[in-house]
Write a protein that holds these residues in place. Structure first.
Motif, PDB file in Angstrom:
ATOM      1  N   ARG A  84       0.839  -1.211   0.000  1.00 36.15           N
ATOM      2  CA  ARG A  84       0.000   0.000   0.000  1.00 36.15           C
ATOM      3  C   ARG A  84       0.868   1.254   0.000  1.00 36.15           C
ATOM      4  NH1 ARG A  84      -5.278   1.990   1.436  1.00 36.15           N
ATOM      5  NH2 ARG A  84      -5.058   4.189   0.988  1.00 36.15           N
ATOM      6  N   ASP A  88       0.847   4.261  -2.788  1.00 35.65           N
ATOM      7  CA  ASP A  88       0.688   5.674  -2.442  1.00 35.65           C
ATOM      8  C   ASP A  88       1.899   6.486  -2.890  1.00 35.65           C
ATOM      9  OD1 ASP A  88      -1.765   5.089  -1.320  1.00 35.65           O
ATOM     10  OD2 ASP A  88      -1.064   5.210   0.759  1.00 35.65           O
ATOM     11  N   PRO A 111      -0.602  11.460   4.010  1.00 37.26           N
ATOM     12  CA  PRO A 111      -1.903  12.084   4.268  1.00 37.26           C
ATOM     13  C   PRO A 111      -2.850  11.747   3.116  1.00 37.26           C
ATOM     14  CG  PRO A 111      -0.122  13.697   4.420  1.00 37.26           C
ATOM     15  CD  PRO A 111       0.464  12.437   3.888  1.00 37.26           C
ATOM     16  N   GLU A 112      -4.118  11.539   3.410  1.00 34.14           N
ATOM     17  CA  GLU A 112      -5.077  11.143   2.379  1.00 34.14           C
ATOM     18  C   GLU A 112      -5.110  12.129   1.225  1.00 34.14           C
ATOM     19  OE1 GLU A 112      -8.821  10.344   4.250  1.00 34.14           O
ATOM     20  OE2 GLU A 112      -8.034   8.586   5.272  1.00 34.14           O
ATOM     21  N   VAL A 117      -7.128  10.581  -1.993  1.00 37.68           N
ATOM     22  CA  VAL A 117      -8.229   9.851  -1.366  1.00 37.68           C
ATOM     23  C   VAL A 117      -9.160  10.865  -0.711  1.00 37.68           C
ATOM     24  CG1 VAL A 117      -8.841   8.180   0.413  1.00 37.68           C
ATOM     25  CG2 VAL A 117      -6.757   7.853  -0.932  1.00 37.68           C
ATOM     26  N   ASP A 118     -10.425  10.767  -1.032  1.00 40.03           N
ATOM     27  CA  ASP A 118     -11.397  11.699  -0.425  1.00 40.03           C
ATOM     28  C   ASP A 118     -12.091  11.074   0.746  1.00 40.03           C
ATOM     29  OD1 ASP A 118     -10.856  13.729  -2.249  1.00 40.03           O
ATOM     30  OD2 ASP A 118     -12.250  12.869  -3.710  1.00 40.03           O
TER      31      ASP A 118
END
Length: 118
Positions: A84, A88, A111-112, A117-118
């Motif tokens: 993952r 990212d 950080p999203e 990523v929402d």
């Protein structure tokens, strides 16, 4: 102005090779169009579209500790958190703002907002 094309990373857990050695430090290069197109021809992707990500990561991770060559088998054997992290990291350096890497601790989650990523 120069363009950085290679980015060092530190995996959260690390890849454990067949000798039990843990490899956390690596380098990922920017992807080119071919890196994203070539996997679509692979029969493993025809059976499972998600496999394309494994192929792409194996192409763009140029160094991983003392592993002689990063292959799809290497990526397949990674812990889910490291896999993952590489996904990212790929998104950040190829589609986001790589300057965020300067603010993060090695191996820390992104950080999203940095990975879309929402």
């Amino acid at each position: 102005m120069t363009l950085s094309t290679e980015y060092p990373f530190v995996l959260p857990k690390g890849f454990v090779d067949e000798d039990g050695e843990v490899h956390r430090n690596g380098v990922m290069r920017l992807a080119c169009a071919r890196d994203e197109i070539e996997p679509l021809r692979d029969p493993r992707v025809k059976d499972n579209e998600a496999y394309a990500t494994i192929i792409v990561l194996a192409r763009v991770v140029t160094e991983l500790g003392t592993v002689p060559r990063v292959s799809t088998a290497t990526i397949e054997k990674m812990f889910a958190s490291d896999y993952r992290y590489l996904q990212d990291f790929y998104r950040v350096i190829n589609f986001g703002d790589p300057t965020i890497l300067e603010t993060l601790e090695p191996g820390a989650p992104f950080p999203e907002a940095a990975v879309g990523v929402d």
